[in-house]
Scaffold this motif. Structure first.
Motif, short mmCIF file in Angstrom:
data_model
loop_
_atom_site.label_atom_id
_atom_site.label_comp_id
_atom_site.label_asym_id
_atom_site.label_seq_id
_atom_site.Cartn_x
_atom_site.Cartn_y
_atom_site.Cartn_z
N PRO A 419 52.22 18.87 36.53
CA PRO A 419 52.52 19.21 37.93
C PRO A 419 53.90 19.78 38.17
CG PRO A 419 51.41 17.09 37.80
CD PRO A 419 51.68 17.49 36.38
N HIS A 420 54.92 19.26 37.49
CA HIS A 420 56.29 19.70 37.76
C HIS A 420 56.77 20.80 36.82
CE1 HIS A 420 56.56 16.46 40.56
NE2 HIS A 420 56.49 15.52 39.65
N CYS A 421 55.86 21.39 36.06
CA CYS A 421 56.27 22.38 35.05
C CYS A 421 56.87 23.61 35.73
CB CYS A 421 55.07 22.78 34.20
SG CYS A 421 55.45 24.05 32.98
N GLN A 422 58.06 23.99 35.26
CA GLN A 422 58.73 25.20 35.73
C GLN A 422 59.15 26.09 34.56
OE1 GLN A 422 61.99 24.07 38.26
NE2 GLN A 422 60.69 22.95 39.70
N MET A 423 58.54 25.88 33.41
CA MET A 423 58.88 26.62 32.20
C MET A 423 57.88 27.74 31.95
SD MET A 423 61.54 24.94 31.45
CE MET A 423 61.92 25.72 29.90
N GLY A 424 57.38 28.34 33.01
CA GLY A 424 56.37 29.36 32.86
C GLY A 424 56.81 30.56 32.06
N ASP A 425 58.04 30.99 32.24
CA ASP A 425 58.52 32.17 31.52
C ASP A 425 58.55 31.94 30.01
OD1 ASP A 425 58.80 33.44 33.93
OD2 ASP A 425 60.95 33.01 34.12
N GLU A 426 59.03 30.76 29.61
CA GLU A 426 59.11 30.48 28.17
C GLU A 426 57.71 30.29 27.58
OE1 GLU A 426 60.67 30.02 24.48
OE2 GLU A 426 61.65 30.71 26.31
N ILE A 427 56.82 29.63 28.30
CA ILE A 427 55.45 29.48 27.82
C ILE A 427 54.78 30.84 27.71
CG2 ILE A 427 53.20 28.48 28.36
CD1 ILE A 427 54.63 26.16 29.68
N GLU A 428 55.01 31.71 28.67
CA GLU A 428 54.47 33.07 28.62
C GLU A 428 54.93 33.80 27.37
OE1 GLU A 428 54.91 37.30 31.05
OE2 GLU A 428 56.12 35.57 31.59
N ASN A 429 56.22 33.74 27.08
CA ASN A 429 56.75 34.44 25.91
C ASN A 429 56.15 33.91 24.62
OD1 ASN A 429 58.39 35.95 27.61
ND2 ASN A 429 60.12 34.55 27.43
N GLN A 430 55.99 32.59 24.55
CA GLN A 430 55.49 32.01 23.31
C GLN A 430 53.99 32.26 23.13
OE1 GLN A 430 56.72 28.18 22.07
NE2 GLN A 430 58.78 28.35 22.90
N LEU A 431 53.22 32.26 24.21
CA LEU A 431 51.80 32.59 24.09
C LEU A 431 51.61 34.00 23.53
CD1 LEU A 431 50.29 31.09 27.37
CD2 LEU A 431 49.81 30.35 25.03
N ILE A 432 52.37 34.94 24.05
CA ILE A 432 52.27 36.33 23.57
C ILE A 432 52.81 36.44 22.15
CG2 ILE A 432 53.04 38.68 23.98
CD1 ILE A 432 53.06 38.07 26.95
N ASP A 433 53.92 35.77 21.89
CA ASP A 433 54.56 35.87 20.58
C ASP A 433 53.66 35.29 19.49
OD1 ASP A 433 56.89 36.66 19.08
OD2 ASP A 433 57.30 34.53 18.80
N VAL A 434 53.08 34.13 19.75
CA VAL A 434 52.19 33.52 18.76
C VAL A 434 50.96 34.40 18.53
CG1 VAL A 434 50.69 31.55 18.32
CG2 VAL A 434 53.00 31.18 19.17
N GLY A 435 50.43 34.96 19.62
CA GLY A 435 49.27 35.84 19.45
C GLY A 435 49.58 37.06 18.61
N LEU A 436 50.77 37.61 18.74
CA LEU A 436 51.14 38.79 17.96
C LEU A 436 51.42 38.44 16.50
CD1 LEU A 436 53.52 40.57 20.48
CD2 LEU A 436 51.27 41.36 19.78
N ARG A 437 52.02 37.29 16.26
CA ARG A 437 52.46 36.96 14.91
C ARG A 437 51.36 36.31 14.07
NH1 ARG A 437 58.06 37.24 14.55
NH2 ARG A 437 59.19 37.23 16.52
N VAL A 438 50.55 35.45 14.65
CA VAL A 438 49.58 34.65 13.89
C VAL A 438 48.18 35.12 14.25
CG1 VAL A 438 48.85 32.32 13.30
CG2 VAL A 438 51.20 32.73 14.04
N LYS A 439 47.54 35.83 13.35
CA LYS A 439 46.22 36.38 13.63
C LYS A 439 45.15 35.30 13.66
CE LYS A 439 47.30 40.92 11.68
NZ LYS A 439 46.91 41.96 10.70
N ASP A 440 45.32 34.24 12.87
CA ASP A 440 44.29 33.21 12.79
C ASP A 440 44.18 32.39 14.08
OD1 ASP A 440 43.90 34.07 10.25
OD2 ASP A 440 44.98 32.42 9.28
N VAL A 441 45.17 32.46 14.94
CA VAL A 441 45.17 31.63 16.13
C VAL A 441 44.54 32.34 17.33
CG1 VAL A 441 47.36 32.30 17.20
CG2 VAL A 441 46.64 29.92 17.30
N ARG A 442 44.16 33.58 17.18
CA ARG A 442 43.71 34.36 18.33
C ARG A 442 42.41 33.83 18.95
NH1 ARG A 442 45.40 40.29 15.79
NH2 ARG A 442 47.66 39.94 16.02
N PRO A 443 41.42 33.34 18.20
CA PRO A 443 40.25 32.73 18.87
C PRO A 443 40.63 31.57 19.77
CG PRO A 443 39.74 33.20 16.58
CD PRO A 443 41.20 33.44 16.74
#
Length: 937
Positions: A419-443
């Protein structure tokens, strides 16, 4: 304007009257202050020094507490300073200290006043002038008044000498050449028996050692003697600060001072001195295991103390020692974990940092789970501190501690729903970053993105809009891994997306475009006869162009250079049929039609692109199965070509552009680039700028057609859109009721946005702190390295910029005036003393068989240096010269040079002018080979 009359001076309001008047003003305080300032401006022009000083005193009060400008009183302050009365001087010096700065026009006029008062027989006047000099000294004042400060450093009045020692630091900073005059006398004060003077001198050296500690290594014997003999806790603390800077530079010094510091830790009862000993050990003496263990034992006493200040200091010391000795944190993990529930926010943050210091690839999942539970029941500030710590720790060094990336992506999705999460920008960056770097995690990434997109509660939290943006992008970019692409289109075009900012809504539309193209391409490939224009490159190996696909699960899409991903038959929740495609096309037209008139250019352009694609492909899709004649077959072939071209365009995997890519492009031969573009006007001189008439800022929709204005049409369309949105929302709620909160017994569907996530919906959270401590303690127990079912996925380095370049240590500059002057005094012409290894190599042969162990530290502190040659014979020569000086430079002077210096000093008189002349001359110290003090050998 003439000054105030005698009557005005007699009835002048004092500072006490001004303060009483301010306290009586319930309202209109600013008006009262403005009136008082007008009176002060008149009074300060008086020829009577008493009136002028009172006005200056009131002005200083208003400037200090109410921040009013008093620069206009600079010259009147100098006039009051010339008064022979001490009370007037005190007021003037106070005003000057508050208002003068380097750009004050009359600053140079104060030089003679300061020189006069520095030579005064009244020690209080000397003290006032020294205090003022420490506040306003610039290069000129420090240069002109260095002789007076030099004289006061040996004053018989201890009160004056203490003030002079304190002002030396400011003089050294502004005028480094004064080091050559005053440094020797400053060092001599290290042996003063008065505790106040000793405290001031040690404080000055503590500040100097922070900037360039290597220059003060030759003074280690004096500091060691003070450390052993001093009974003043404040002096001991300052000496420990000095040794914390010197010990890392010289290992032999560290071995020498560790025992006295350990004795202080065992015997002292002062918490401040004990903490400084602990900090010195854990920062600079961490190689000594016994000293570190003693320090950690003392830290535990801080941790179990009820005083929150001591507990905080203990956690801070434990965090410092954890960098090299993690076992110290493990031994105190119970206290650290319980501190997470402390009422003091600073204690909670320090304990959180200690917990994160213990994270490794073996316990990262357990610790993260416990910390997320703490975040769910914490206040918003500490909740985001926890989430930020988890994100920064897990992403460190390209996710080096993450083995299971599927777990980490799901953790990011779970953190987004707190409920109190305000780290949206950092979570956004890491979701995109992990998707670009780690192909096995995309599903798994697509699955998590789908859950985020269909959760309506996230749309109302502005801090999480970035997370939704990343989820939408991942859904479109990696749609081939989705179990139900049709559901993604519905989630991306759901009615509540109009709550999002236009920039994020544009990403939603573009992702919906990608998913729709994928669905259409899959549907056409599943036909009994694959279109002749279909390329074999996009088909699995061994499958002919006439192959027939009975279900969507049997189809595989090749994305760029990736291997073909064959979906399991149980993955998809529903196959892609013609009916579902037609329904999706209708949904696109219904959802994006109103956006053609959007005021945001990006949203309007994306909507037009997608609707244009639908207009091109929808007729072919509708007619392809009705007739199999030439006309309809031709439309089908044309539609398949369009779909294939769009699919090929979106199937190319795009990576980020290197930040240094432009620098890698070589310049063509003959191309001359000018930074200031000076020849741009000559090149573009023939091009006329467009006229203002060619631009139109009006809306193309504002034209009236058939008697109806655009505003009336807009109102009508808004009403229709509201009705359509209500029906779409009801359908969406019916299909995804799991993500909606119950609206009561009647289950009335309303357009009100659902509230943020309730912590009760996150699962059962145990509020018992003891259970969480037990759970955390189990997770922190060192475990054997688990045998993972699958190897750690490859984390791709997208760019060589990922590896941060190691910052090169800048070489010490010889132009550093202050450090250079100190080195000239202590070392001679050489700047940096030899290291311990070099000194051992050069002196090992000379000291072999002749080295004598020193057991008395007092005798060791009197031996200043060892040069080349026989040191004992040189000492006998020094003793034969008579009374030995209390302070001896590390460089030994020749007998001839010492005699010449003594003869020059005898010839000089004792007058004031001659003493100033002697002080202004820099000390002529002959250059010798730098040496390490014998104390360190």
């Amino acid at each position: 304007m003439s000054g105030p009359s005698l009557m005005d001076s007699l009835f002048q309001r004092s500072l006490e009257d001004l303060i009483k008047g301010l306290r009586q003003q319930l309202i209109g305080e600013q008006a009262f202050i403005s009136k008082s300032l007008e009176e002060i401006r008149k009074e300060i022009k008086s020829t009577d020094l008493s009136t002028k000083s009172t006005a200056l005193l009131k002005l200083s009060y208003l400037s200090n507490l109410h921040f009013h400008d008093m620069s206009f009183a600079a010259f009147p302050a100098l006039e009051v300073l010339s008064s022979p009365r001490f009370s007037h001087k005190k007021i003037a010096y106070q005003a000057i200290s508050l208002s003068f700065h380097d750009s004050t026009p009359v600053l140079l006029l104060i030089t003679n006043h300061l020189r006069k008062d520095l030579n005064s027989t009244n020690e209080f006047e000397v003290s006032l002038s020294l205090q003022c000099l420490s506040r306003i000294a610039n290069v000129d004042l420090a240069r002109d008044l260095t002789p007076e400060v030099f004289t006061l450093l040996s004053s018989n009045k201890l009160y004056v000498r203490k003030r002079a020692v304190a002002v030396v630091l400011r003089v050294f900073e502004k005028y480094p050449d004064s080091v050559r005059v005053c440094f020797k006398r400053l060092v001599e004060n290290l042996e003063n028996s008065d505790p106040q003077i000793l405290s001031a001198v040690v404080g000055v050296f503590a500040e100097l050692a922070c900037k360039d500690p290597r220059s003060y290594l030759p003074l280690a014997p004096e500091f060691y003697k003070i450390l052993v003999d001093s009974k003043n806790n404040w002096v001991s603390i300052k000496v420990l600060k000095i040794f914390s800077k010197l010990a890392p530079l010289e290992p032999r010094l560290a071995k020498r001072v560790v025992e006295p510091i350990c004795d202080l830790m065992r015997n002292t009862g002062a918490k401040s001195l004990l903490f400084e000993c602990i900090r010195t050990v854990v920062t600079s003496l961490c190689e000594n295991e016994s000293a570190v263990r003693l320090a950690v034992g003392k830290v535990r006493e801080f941790l179990v103390d009820e005083d929150p200040n001591l507990k905080y200091l203990g956690l801070q010391a434990l965090r410092i020692v954890a960098e090299k000795h993690l076992w110290a944190v493990s031994e105190n993990k119970e206290v650290v974990i319980k501190s997470l529930s402390n009422a003091d926010p600073n204690i909670k943050i320090e304990s959180l940092r200690l917990v994160m210091a213990m994270v490794s690839e073996h316990n990262v999942s357990e610790i993260s789970r416990v910390l997320v539970n703490y975040a769910l029941k914490s206040d918003p500030v500490f909740c985001n501190e926890i989430l930020g710590s988890i994100l920064s720790t897990c992403s460190r060094n390209l996710y080096e501690i993450i083995v299971d990336f599927d777990w980490y992506v799901s953790l990011l999705g779970e953190m987004s729903r707190i409920p109190h999460c305000q780290m949206g920008d950092e979570i956004e960056n890491q979701l995109i970053d992990v998707g670009l770097r780690v192909k096995d995690v995309r599903p798994e990434l697509v699955r998590v993105a789908r859950d985020l997109l269909i959760d309506p509660a996230l749309l109302g939290n502005s801090f999480l809009h970035g997370v939704l943006s990343a989820a939408a992008w991942a859904s479109g970019e990696y749609v081939e891994f989705s179990r139900n692409p049709l559901e993604l289109v519905e989630a991306l075009l759901q009615p509540r997306t109009n709550l999002l900012p236009p920039s994020i809504r544009a990403i939603y539309i573009q992702s919906a475009f990608k998913v729709l193209v994928f669905c259409l391409h899959t549907c056409f490939m599943r036909g009994k006869n694959i279109a002749p224009s279909a390329s074999l490159d996009n088909m699995p190996a061994g499958v002919s162009a006439s192959a027939s696909y009975e279900s969507f699960e049997d189809f595989s899409v090749e994305n760029g250079a990736d291997a073909a991903v064959v979906h399991d038959q149980t993955c998809a929740s529903a196959p892609i049929t013609k009916e579902s495609i037609v329904n999706i096309l209708n949904l696109v037209e219904l959802a994006l039609g109103p956006l053609l008139g959007s005021h945001d250019v990006e949203v309007q352009e994306r909507a037009r692109n997608l609707l244009g694609f639908v207009d091109l492909t929808k007729p072919g899709i509708l007619n392809s199965s009705i007739q199999e004649k030439e006309d309809s077959e031709g439309k089908g072939v044309e539609t398949s070509k369009i779909i294939k071209l769009m699919h090929d365009a979106f199937s190319k995997e795009l990576g980020p552009v290197s930040s240094s890519a432009q620098g890698k492009v070589s310049l063509p031969d003959g191309l001359v680039l000018k930074e200031n573009l000076g020849d741009l006007e000559m090149i573009c001189g023939d091009i006329e700028p467009p006229s203002s008439n060619s631009f139109s800022f009006g809306s193309p929709y504002e034209e009236e057609k058939d008697g109806l204005s655009f505003s009336n049409l807009q109102i009508k369309e808004a009403n229709e859109q509201s009705n359509e949105s209500t029906s779409l929302l009801a359908e969406h709620r019916k299909r995804h009721g799991l993500y909606y909160l119950p609206s009561g017994k009647s289950e009335i569907i309303s357009n009100d946005y659902p509230p943020a996530n309730d912590p009760t919906l996150q699962g059962d959270i145990n509020d018992n702190t003891d259970d969480l401590v037990k759970l955390t303690a189990e997770s922190l127990v060192p475990k054997r390295k688990p045998n993972h079912g699958k190897p750690r996925p490859v984390v791709v380095k997208l760019d060589e910029v990922d590896e941060k370049p190691v910052a090169r240590k800048q070489p010490e500059s010889r132009d550093d005036s202050l450090s250079g002057a100190v080195r000239d005094i202590l070392f001679g012409s050489e700047d940096i003393p030899p290291t311990s290894s070099q000194s051992n190599l050069s002196n090992s042969s000379k000291r072999k068989g002749k080295e004598k162990l020193h057991t008395d530290p007092h005798m060791e502190s009197k031996e200043s240096a060892v040069g080349d040659g026989n040191s004992s014979s040189r000492r006998r020569k020094d003793r034969s010269q008579g009374k030995e000086r209390r302070h001896r430079s590390p460089r030994k002077k020749d007998d001839k040079e010492r005699k010449d210096t003594g003869q020059k000093e005898k010839k000089k008189g004792s007058g004031r002018h001659k003493s100033r002349q002697r002080a202004e001359e820099p000390l002529k110290v002959p250059a010798q080979t730098p040496v390490i003090p014998d104390f360190l050998l």
